[in-house]
Design a protein around this motif. Structure first.
Motif, PDB file in Angstrom:
ATOM      1  N   ALA A   1       0.870  -1.177   0.000  1.00 11.64           N
ATOM      2  CA  ALA A   1       0.000   0.000   0.000  1.00 11.64           C
ATOM      3  C   ALA A   1       0.905   1.225   0.000  1.00 11.64           C
ATOM      4  CB  ALA A   1      -0.889   0.012   1.242  1.00 11.64           C
ATOM      5  N   ARG A   2       0.482   2.267  -0.719  1.00  9.98           N
ATOM      6  CA  ARG A   2       1.300   3.482  -0.756  1.00  9.98           C
ATOM      7  C   ARG A   2       1.326   4.196   0.587  1.00  9.98           C
ATOM      8  NH1 ARG A   2      -0.745   7.359  -4.900  1.00  9.98           N
ATOM      9  NH2 ARG A   2      -2.729   6.433  -4.395  1.00  9.98           N
ATOM     10  N   HIS A   3       0.221   4.098   1.328  1.00 12.34           N
ATOM     11  CA  HIS A   3       0.103   4.792   2.610  1.00 12.34           C
ATOM     12  C   HIS A   3      -0.564   3.885   3.627  1.00 12.34           C
ATOM     13  CE1 HIS A   3       1.010   8.575   0.589  1.00 12.34           C
ATOM     14  NE2 HIS A   3       0.145   8.211  -0.350  1.00 12.34           N
ATOM     15  N   VAL A   4      -0.313   4.192   4.891  1.00 15.17           N
ATOM     16  CA  VAL A   4      -1.033   3.558   5.997  1.00 15.17           C
ATOM     17  C   VAL A   4      -1.594   4.693   6.843  1.00 15.17           C
ATOM     18  CG1 VAL A   4      -0.854   2.142   8.079  1.00 15.17           C
ATOM     19  CG2 VAL A   4       0.443   1.507   6.036  1.00 15.17           C
ATOM     20  N   ILE A   5      -2.861   4.602   7.121  1.00 18.58           N
ATOM     21  CA  ILE A   5      -3.490   5.569   8.007  1.00 18.58           C
ATOM     22  C   ILE A   5      -3.691   4.866   9.348  1.00 18.58           C
ATOM     23  CG2 ILE A   5      -5.509   7.008   8.436  1.00 18.58           C
ATOM     24  CD1 ILE A   5      -5.793   7.264   5.367  1.00 18.58           C
ATOM     25  N   HIS A   6      -3.090   5.429  10.373  1.00 24.32           N
ATOM     26  CA  HIS A   6      -3.129   4.848  11.711  1.00 24.32           C
ATOM     27  C   HIS A   6      -4.215   5.558  12.520  1.00 24.32           C
ATOM     28  CE1 HIS A   6       0.913   3.179  10.870  1.00 24.32           C
ATOM     29  NE2 HIS A   6       1.060   4.312  10.214  1.00 24.32           N
ATOM     30  N   ALA A   7      -5.080   4.785  13.140  1.00 27.89           N
ATOM     31  CA  ALA A   7      -6.135   5.352  13.981  1.00 27.89           C
ATOM     32  C   ALA A   7      -6.221   4.528  15.261  1.00 27.89           C
ATOM     33  CB  ALA A   7      -7.474   5.339  13.249  1.00 27.89           C
ATOM     34  N   VAL A   8      -6.276   5.207  16.372  1.00 28.70           N
ATOM     35  CA  VAL A   8      -6.399   4.525  17.661  1.00 28.70           C
ATOM     36  C   VAL A   8      -7.818   4.698  18.162  1.00 28.70           C
ATOM     37  CG1 VAL A   8      -5.571   4.399  20.046  1.00 28.70           C
ATOM     38  CG2 VAL A   8      -3.971   4.912  18.184  1.00 28.70           C
ATOM     39  N   GLY A   9      -8.507   3.584  18.257  1.00 23.43           N
ATOM     40  CA  GLY A   9      -9.875   3.619  18.748  1.00 23.43           C
ATOM     41  C   GLY A   9      -9.926   3.614  20.266  1.00 23.43           C
ATOM     42  N   PRO A  10     -11.096   3.841  20.808  1.00 24.77           N
ATOM     43  CA  PRO A  10     -11.243   3.905  22.261  1.00 24.77           C
ATOM     44  C   PRO A  10     -11.312   2.524  22.903  1.00 24.77           C
ATOM     45  CG  PRO A  10     -13.354   4.232  21.230  1.00 24.77           C
ATOM     46  CD  PRO A  10     -12.345   4.163  20.109  1.00 24.77           C
TER      47      PRO A  10
ATOM     48  N   GLU B   1     -18.396   8.370  19.994  1.00 22.34           N
ATOM     49  CA  GLU B   1     -17.915   9.520  19.228  1.00 22.34           C
ATOM     50  C   GLU B   1     -16.432   9.379  18.895  1.00 22.34           C
ATOM     51  OE1 GLU B   1     -17.290  12.736  17.034  1.00 22.34           O
ATOM     52  OE2 GLU B   1     -19.233  11.856  17.503  1.00 22.34           O
ATOM     53  N   LEU B   2     -15.647   8.882  19.821  1.00 24.02           N
ATOM     54  CA  LEU B   2     -14.218   8.681  19.541  1.00 24.02           C
ATOM     55  C   LEU B   2     -14.014   7.660  18.432  1.00 24.02           C
ATOM     56  CD1 LEU B   2     -12.827   8.716  23.182  1.00 24.02           C
ATOM     57  CD2 LEU B   2     -12.333  10.387  21.373  1.00 24.02           C
ATOM     58  N   LEU B   3     -14.802   6.593  18.445  1.00 25.20           N
ATOM     59  CA  LEU B   3     -14.684   5.586  17.384  1.00 25.20           C
ATOM     60  C   LEU B   3     -15.100   6.170  16.043  1.00 25.20           C
ATOM     61  CD1 LEU B   3     -14.010   2.739  16.532  1.00 25.20           C
ATOM     62  CD2 LEU B   3     -16.351   2.073  17.154  1.00 25.20           C
ATOM     63  N   ALA B   4     -16.204   6.879  16.010  1.00 29.55           N
ATOM     64  CA  ALA B   4     -16.655   7.514  14.767  1.00 29.55           C
ATOM     65  C   ALA B   4     -15.603   8.479  14.241  1.00 29.55           C
ATOM     66  CB  ALA B   4     -17.988   8.233  14.996  1.00 29.55           C
ATOM     67  N   SER B   5     -14.961   9.183  15.138  1.00 27.66           N
ATOM     68  CA  SER B   5     -13.930  10.141  14.752  1.00 27.66           C
ATOM     69  C   SER B   5     -12.761   9.465  14.037  1.00 27.66           C
ATOM     70  CB  SER B   5     -13.430  10.884  15.995  1.00 27.66           C
ATOM     71  OG  SER B   5     -12.410  11.794  15.654  1.00 27.66           O
ATOM     72  N   CYS B   6     -12.394   8.264  14.453  1.00 28.28           N
ATOM     73  CA  CYS B   6     -11.311   7.533  13.776  1.00 28.28           C
ATOM     74  C   CYS B   6     -11.629   7.369  12.294  1.00 28.28           C
ATOM     75  CB  CYS B   6     -11.133   6.149  14.395  1.00 28.28           C
ATOM     76  SG  CYS B   6     -10.429   6.133  16.037  1.00 28.28           S
ATOM     77  N   TYR B   7     -12.827   6.940  11.992  1.00 27.88           N
ATOM     78  CA  TYR B   7     -13.223   6.708  10.602  1.00 27.88           C
ATOM     79  C   TYR B   7     -13.330   8.022   9.831  1.00 27.88           C
ATOM     80  CZ  TYR B   7     -14.118   1.881  11.920  1.00 27.88           C
ATOM     81  OH  TYR B   7     -13.966   0.591  12.346  1.00 27.88           O
TER      82      TYR B   7
ATOM     83  N   ILE C   1      -9.652   3.079   0.348  1.00 26.63           N
ATOM     84  CA  ILE C   1      -9.180   2.925   1.719  1.00 26.63           C
ATOM     85  C   ILE C   1      -9.770   1.626   2.267  1.00 26.63           C
ATOM     86  CG2 ILE C   1     -11.084   4.300   2.656  1.00 26.63           C
ATOM     87  CD1 ILE C   1      -9.074   5.395   4.755  1.00 26.63           C
ATOM     88  N   ALA C   2      -9.004   0.946   3.092  1.00 25.98           N
ATOM     89  CA  ALA C   2      -9.478  -0.281   3.736  1.00 25.98           C
ATOM     90  C   ALA C   2      -9.372  -0.118   5.242  1.00 25.98           C
ATOM     91  CB  ALA C   2      -8.651  -1.477   3.275  1.00 25.98           C
ATOM     92  N   PHE C   3     -10.390  -0.592   5.929  1.00 21.00           N
ATOM     93  CA  PHE C   3     -10.433  -0.500   7.385  1.00 21.00           C
ATOM     94  C   PHE C   3     -10.558  -1.881   8.009  1.00 21.00           C
ATOM     95  CE2 PHE C   3     -12.422   3.640   6.309  1.00 21.00           C
ATOM     96  CZ  PHE C   3     -11.649   4.484   7.094  1.00 21.00           C
ATOM     97  N   PRO C   4      -9.751  -2.170   9.025  1.00 16.57           N
ATOM     98  CA  PRO C   4     -10.078  -3.307   9.888  1.00 16.57           C
ATOM     99  C   PRO C   4     -11.138  -2.824  10.881  1.00 16.57           C
ATOM    100  CG  PRO C   4      -8.141  -2.211  10.729  1.00 16.57           C
ATOM    101  CD  PRO C   4      -8.541  -1.482   9.454  1.00 16.57           C
ATOM    102  N   ALA C   5     -11.693  -3.722  11.644  1.00 16.79           N
ATOM    103  CA  ALA C   5     -12.612  -3.314  12.709  1.00 16.79           C
ATOM    104  C   ALA C   5     -11.778  -2.635  13.794  1.00 16.79           C
ATOM    105  CB  ALA C   5     -13.363  -4.517  13.257  1.00 16.79           C
TER     106      ALA C   5
ATOM    107  N   VAL D   1     -14.351   1.918  -0.458  1.00 10.61           N
ATOM    108  CA  VAL D   1     -14.052   1.642   0.940  1.00 10.61           C
ATOM    109  C   VAL D   1     -14.223   0.151   1.167  1.00 10.61           C
ATOM    110  CG1 VAL D   1     -14.693   2.058   3.341  1.00 10.61           C
ATOM    111  CG2 VAL D   1     -14.806   3.935   1.682  1.00 10.61           C
ATOM    112  N   ILE D   2     -13.226  -0.456   1.762  1.00  7.53           N
ATOM    113  CA  ILE D   2     -13.261  -1.884   2.068  1.00  7.53           C
ATOM    114  C   ILE D   2     -13.238  -2.050   3.578  1.00  7.53           C
ATOM    115  CG2 ILE D   2     -11.999  -4.072   1.879  1.00  7.53           C
ATOM    116  CD1 ILE D   2     -10.772  -2.869  -0.742  1.00  7.53           C
ATOM    117  N   PHE D   3     -14.149  -2.845   4.093  1.00  9.25           N
ATOM    118  CA  PHE D   3     -14.093  -3.254   5.486  1.00  9.25           C
ATOM    119  C   PHE D   3     -13.412  -4.616   5.496  1.00  9.25           C
ATOM    120  CE2 PHE D   3     -17.659  -0.261   5.604  1.00  9.25           C
ATOM    121  CZ  PHE D   3     -17.220   0.571   6.619  1.00  9.25           C
TER     122      PHE D   3
END
Length: 119
Positions: free
Chosen positions: A14-23, A34-40, A55-59, A93-95
């Motif tokens: 992948a050209r990029h990785v977007i890192h998000a920390v969920g609650p 709200e914190l989880l929604a904010s990640c997405y 973009i692809a997201f894991p849970a 968008v891929i889950f």
């Protein structure tokens, strides 16, 4: 928590990785939804800003963070649908679900979502 940052993909396919920390789930009274929604939302905004089309997201947050998986899937789908409405470059968008249960929860959330969604 709730933010997203982008880095190069380096040796990943992948050209990029977007890192998000969920609650971490604390019973639902500490703004976890709200914190989880904010990640997405923030991840989609970063993709749009970098002219990324997919973009692809894991849970995010179920598992070791103990966020209830059914709620996490509903929040993921609803947040992504709302975010892509303001991110016209993001067309795919891929889950990426790592269990059959997670896949089924996301599939159901997509079927329950308003508007056209392809599960």
């Amino acid at each position: 928590t709730g933010a997203a940052k982008i880095t190069a993909g380096y040796r990943l396919p992948a050209r990029h990785v977007i890192h998000a920390v969920g609650p971490v789930w604390q019973g639902g009274q500490s703004g976890e939804n709200e914190l989880l929604a904010s990640c997405y939302r923030r991840a989609i905004a970063l993709a749009q800003a970098r002219d990324l089309q997919s973009i692809a997201f894991p849970a995010i947050s179920p598992g070791v963070y103990r966020f209830p998986a059914p709620a996490a899937a509903r929040i993921a789908v609803a947040s992504v649908i709302a975010a892509v409405a303001t991110a016209p470059l993001v067309s795919r968008v891929i889950f990426c679900c790592f269990s059959d249960n997670s896949a089924e929860l996301h599939r159901q959330a997509l079927m329950d979502a308003p508007g056209p969604c392809a599960g």
